[in-house]
Design a protein around this motif. Structure first.
Motif, PDB file in Angstrom:
ATOM      1  N   PHE A 130      30.671  44.887  29.508  1.00  0.00           N
ATOM      2  CA  PHE A 130      30.286  44.517  31.313  1.00  0.00           C
ATOM      3  C   PHE A 130      29.650  45.390  30.932  1.00  0.00           C
ATOM      4  CE2 PHE A 130      34.541  42.480  32.132  1.00  0.00           C
ATOM      5  CZ  PHE A 130      33.957  41.756  32.884  1.00  0.00           C
TER       6      PHE A 130
ATOM      7  N   ARG B 108      27.375  40.308  39.059  1.00  0.00           N
ATOM      8  CA  ARG B 108      28.467  38.833  39.791  1.00  0.00           C
ATOM      9  C   ARG B 108      27.494  37.981  39.571  1.00  0.00           C
ATOM     10  NH1 ARG B 108      32.389  41.646  43.244  1.00  0.00           N
ATOM     11  NH2 ARG B 108      31.418  41.218  44.874  1.00  0.00           N
TER      12      ARG B 108
ATOM     13  N   TYR C 149      39.615  39.866  38.698  1.00  0.00           N
ATOM     14  CA  TYR C 149      38.265  40.305  38.496  1.00  0.00           C
ATOM     15  C   TYR C 149      37.495  40.521  39.940  1.00  0.00           C
ATOM     16  CZ  TYR C 149      38.980  39.027  33.778  1.00  0.00           C
ATOM     17  OH  TYR C 149      39.467  37.916  32.778  1.00  0.00           O
TER      18      TYR C 149
ATOM     19  N   ASN D 299      40.087  49.660  42.086  1.00  0.00           N
ATOM     20  CA  ASN D 299      41.358  49.142  41.514  1.00  0.00           C
ATOM     21  C   ASN D 299      42.191  49.695  41.042  1.00  0.00           C
ATOM     22  OD1 ASN D 299      39.753  46.922  41.351  1.00  0.00           O
ATOM     23  ND2 ASN D 299      38.540  47.216  39.426  1.00  0.00           N
TER      24      ASN D 299
ATOM     25  N   TYR E 219      35.622  47.003  36.950  1.00  0.00           N
ATOM     26  CA  TYR E 219      35.446  45.842  37.180  1.00  0.00           C
ATOM     27  C   TYR E 219      36.651  43.986  37.319  1.00  0.00           C
ATOM     28  CZ  TYR E 219      31.741  47.425  34.436  1.00  0.00           C
ATOM     29  OH  TYR E 219      30.920  48.524  33.501  1.00  0.00           O
ATOM     30  N   ALA E 220      37.440  45.365  36.756  1.00  0.00           N
ATOM     31  CA  ALA E 220      38.581  44.246  37.000  1.00  0.00           C
ATOM     32  C   ALA E 220      39.936  44.966  36.933  1.00  0.00           C
ATOM     33  CB  ALA E 220      39.248  43.265  35.767  1.00  0.00           C
TER      34      ALA E 220
ATOM     35  N   MET F  97      36.796  37.750  28.742  1.00  0.00           N
ATOM     36  CA  MET F  97      36.392  38.537  29.591  1.00  0.00           C
ATOM     37  C   MET F  97      37.596  39.536  30.355  1.00  0.00           C
ATOM     38  SD  MET F  97      34.055  37.621  33.174  1.00  0.00           S
ATOM     39  CE  MET F  97      32.709  37.233  32.208  1.00  0.00           C
ATOM     40  N   ALA F  98      39.319  39.355  29.587  1.00  0.00           N
ATOM     41  CA  ALA F  98      40.006  39.734  30.057  1.00  0.00           C
ATOM     42  C   ALA F  98      40.238  41.266  28.485  1.00  0.00           C
ATOM     43  CB  ALA F  98      41.145  38.955  29.599  1.00  0.00           C
TER      44      ALA F  98
END
Length: 816
Positions: free
Chosen positions: A368, A563, A614, A622, A648-649, A772-773
């Motif tokens: 990322f 993004r 995300y 977050n 990011y997440a 992506m996780a």
């Protein structure tokens, strides 16, 4: 005479150096001669500081006629002490070479008290200082006379503090200075402003934005920015230290004259410095610089850099701004840059000349961060800036300023109110709000007015306000300030030599015989006494201190660019193979979160149910969202077990799956649940501790004695409980809520997540972890499991996903 033409003495000095007067420097000179305020926005290396000082140098040229009278002529305000000392060094050369009778001195918290007293009695012509030191100067009875001769205030790197509480304090100080010197010219300088007009409004007296001339600098050579990639391995899935790059970084240091290595935290500065020395077989001279090192340690390394004695310096934001060391030919950013303006500022430290391109390397810690680095490179190439928005001035800062005014002498309630409203951040302060501020400074507020220790100012029979007791002035000057760090312990050798400070929370974990690494040294604790750690050199390494400073979240602008990169499939070809493969497998297995979308993935892993959002809204937002959603999960009977977040997440896990993530993200969460959570969490108490210290309700220092962090927390918690029970609308409770909404929880960006969820939430149910996780889930192992346990399982699964995708691709190709 041409108003943009320099005096012959300055023109000759430029010619002697082979320089030419740049257009923006001439325009700054013309604005000053026209009596106008000015905001200069120019690239790093464009001679901004010299442009700000040219009118002052011109005033002292013999050809100007009669020289200015003795007294303070120009005030230079910078966000960093290091910058003020660097500017002093750079000003001395033209002053001496032109032969001007001009004295320049610095004033900060590091300045000896006898010199401070002498500066008030016999000030230099130019004083270089910080917002906090200026506020303290204004608290002395002689301040009106001291500043009556002031002609100009030059504010350097204005973007670095104007939008925060330090900017509030400086805006109030500017309004006071304008009262003392009505013809005062205000000048601000910056290389990185996304919205110059907003800064013109801040700089100007309220409602006089047209009085501030915007001067745009000549464009410079575009910087050369690239992303460093591993030579022998893949871009890491997780982590943010970028430790993989140390051998390659040393090769870059060897290939350049002087390298500045930026990190985003003090912990990372110490860690990267340690790794560099472990691999530094050639014993290259490498130093370290951050805000918790002692004044002596910082000055020593600054001097070594100025003399060209270091090949590299590892640093934090302590050297972000304006420091002009001409031998730096490479800047390295370790980890994610977080914002294009911050990155441009740091890049500008290399080849600090307008016509010479700056060279920078970005070193991502994970995949990322690689995308963030690429987004930052594109933003730099496009010249796009980002930054924080202005918000109303803080009440705790206003209370501190009122107290400073009272220390200088009695004041008229009406006149001071008018003066305060002349500063843009406080133009909103109407009569009722002003009455509340005065009531707080005078008595502590309704619930505290019975306690004499909160009585700081009283009203004279003739209606003026004055100090309740002369001792209040000394107490104010001991405690005034805007930056409220966690309480610190001094780290000293037995001979008294200071190395710097570590936070009290870290120091509390140490006992005699324990070791830790600080200031690049391995240290052993000999004794812990009062607010000091007595140490000696150790032969073995120990833990590196961590600090509780605010994290820098990714900017909204840079997040949008990330993004866009993720869904730009045609552009993946320029990415390294492993990053391209990561995105391809994500696209194949799940979904790619594009602009305007909020992607939520749900999947089982290690006998738990996970949902990953995300958001790309930064760590603070977050974290806040994680706290709110786990509460909602508990209310819904979903048995939450925890959450973890990065920029990011956000990943949540529990015993039961979340059937409808959209239901968790309904907008009502901000109407009542956010308020209830903040009310019952540590956040509001933490915010109250800071505003109580800034507002002067709780003192950290008494003459000859400093309170520990525990003592300050105990005092503020006690007052907080009283106010919540008897006066919940107290001025400082209101100020604490304002901090909680903005700085501590990033409520605005949380609201953006909810808005995207309402517009376009994409929920994908998977049977296993998505690629992506992985970067956010590997953080769980570091925080709650034995080191590496979760990471190894996740990475094996991630690699199997990639292999599965490649087999599927091969089968598809064979079918064709």
């Amino acid at each position: 005479m041409d108003p943009a033409a320099p005096p012959p003495e300055i023109a000759a000095w430029f010619a002697g150096r082979g320089w030419r007067l740049r257009r923006h420097q001439a325009e700054m000179l013309a604005a000053a001669r026209a009596g106008r305020h000015a905001l200069l926005v120019a690239d790093t290396g464009a001679g901004k500081t010299l442009a700000g000082f040219l009118p002052t140098l011109a005033d002292f040229c013999p050809s100007a006629g009669s020289l200015p009278a003795e007294g303070l002529h120009t005030l230079y305000v910078s966000p960093l002490k290091a910058l003020a000392h660097d500017v002093q060094r750079n000003l001395i050369a033209p002053i001496e070479e032109i032969g001007l009778a001009l004295r320049v001195e610095t004033r900060s918290g590091d300045t000896p008290s006898d010199r401070k007293a002498r500066q008030r009695a016999r000030p230099p012509h130019v004083l270089l200082t910080t917002p906090e030191s200026l506020s303290l100067l204004l608290s002395y009875p002689e301040s009106a006379a001291l500043f009556a001769t002031l002609k100009r205030v030059v504010i350097d790197e204005v973007h670095a503090f104007a939008t925060g509480k330090r900017g509030d304090l400086l805006a109030l100080s500017l309004a006071r200075l304008q009262t003392f010197a009505p013809n005062l010219q205000r000048v601000a300088l910056s290389a990185t402003l996304a919205d110059p007009d907003a800064f013109r409004g801040w700089l100007a007296p309220w409602g006089e934005i047209d009085a501030v001339e915007l001067v745009l600098g000549e464009p410079g050579a575009p910087p050369v920015v690239s992303v460093l990639l591993p030579e022998q391995q893949r871009v890491p899935w997780g982590g943010h230290a970028a430790a993989w790059a140390v051998p390659q970084l040393l090769a870059q240091i060897r290939a350049h004259r002087t390298t500045l290595v930026f990190t985003n935290t003090r912990f990372l500065a110490e860690y990267i410095f340690q790794l560099l020395w472990e691999h530094n077989e050639g014993n290259l001279p490498i130093g370290i610089h951050h805000g918790s090192l002692s004044k002596e340690a910082r000055r020593k390394v600054e001097g070594a850099m100025a003399r060209g004695e270091l090949r590299a310096l590892v640093c934090t934001a302590s050297l972000d701004l304006g420091v002009d060391w001409g031998d730096i030919d490479l800047v390295v950013q370790m980890g994610a840059p977080k914002g294009s303006s911050r990155l441009l500022q740091r890049i500008g430290r290399a080849n600090h000349r307008l016509d010479c391109p700056s060279k920078a390397l970005l070193v991502p810690g994970n995949r990322f961060e690689y995308l963030e680095a690429m987004a930052a490179v594109e933003a730099v190439e496009a010249g796009t800036r980002d930054g924080e928005d202005f918000r109303p001035g803080s009440l705790d800062v206003l209370a501190q300023h009122v107290m400073a005014c009272a220390c200088a002498g009695r004041f008229s309630e009406t006149e001071l109110h008018a003066e305060i409203r002349a500063s843009t951040p406080y133009a909103w302060v109407d009569e009722p709000a002003w009455a509340r501020v005065l009531e707080f400074v005078a008595t502590g507020g309704y619930a505290l007015r019975a306690y004499d220790r909160f009585r700081r100012i009283v009203r004279d029979p003739d209606g003026f306000w004055r100090l309740a007791h002369p001792e209040q002035a000394h107490r104010h000057r001991l405690n005034a300030g805007i930056i409220v760090d966690s309480e610190m312990l001094d780290v000293r050798f037995k001979n008294g030599r200071s190395l710097g400070k570590v936070e009290e929370g870290f120091g509390a974990t140490l006992s005699p015989g324990d070791t830790f690494r600080f200031a690049g040294l391995d240290l052993e604790v000999e004794a812990v006494r009062d607010l000091e750690l007595i140490v000696r050199a150790a032969k073995r390494a120990g833990a590196i201190p961590s600090y509780m400073g605010a994290r820098m979240p990714i900017s909204a602008h840079l997040a949008d660019r990330v993004r866009a990169l993720i869904v730009d499939r045609a552009g993946w070809g320029r990415f390294p193979d492993d990053v391209r493969e990561w995105l391809e497998v994500q696209d194949w297995r799940s979904h790619l979160p594009g602009p305007g979308e909020l992607l939520a993935e749900s999947f089982p892993w290690r006998s738990r149910e996970y949902t990953v959002f995300y958001t790309f809204e930064g760590w603070n937002a977050n974290q806040s969202l994680g706290m709110l959603l786990t509460r909602r999960m508990a209310d819904a009977g979903l048995s939450p077990l925890g959450f973890v977040a990065n920029d990011y997440a956000l990943a949540l896990w529990g015993l039961k799956p979340i059937p409808d993530p959209g239901a968790l993200l309904s907008p009502e969460i901000l109407a009542h649940e956010w308020t209830e959570w903040v009310q019952n969490s540590h956040l509001l108490r933490r915010a109250f501790r800071e505003v109580a210290v800034i507002g002067g309700l709780v003192e950290r220092q008494h003459p000859g004695q400093r309170k520990t962090g525990r003592q300050v927390t105990f005092s503020t918690d006690l007052i907080y409980d009283v106010l919540q029970k008897y006066e919940p609308d107290h001025l400082l409770i209101e100020a604490a809520w304002a901090d909680a909404r903005t700085r501590l929880t990033d409520l605005g960006r949380v609201a953006d997540v909810l808005a995207r969820a309402a517009r376009q939430l994409v929920h994908v149910r998977l049977d296993r972890v998505s690629p992506m996780a992985v970067p956010v889930l590997v953080m769980i192992g570091r925080e709650s499991l034995p080191a590496g346990a979760a990471d190894d399982d996740l990475l094996v699964e991630a690699e199997s996903l990639a292999a599965e995708a490649m087999r599927a691709e091969e089968r598809a190709a064979e079918g064709d």
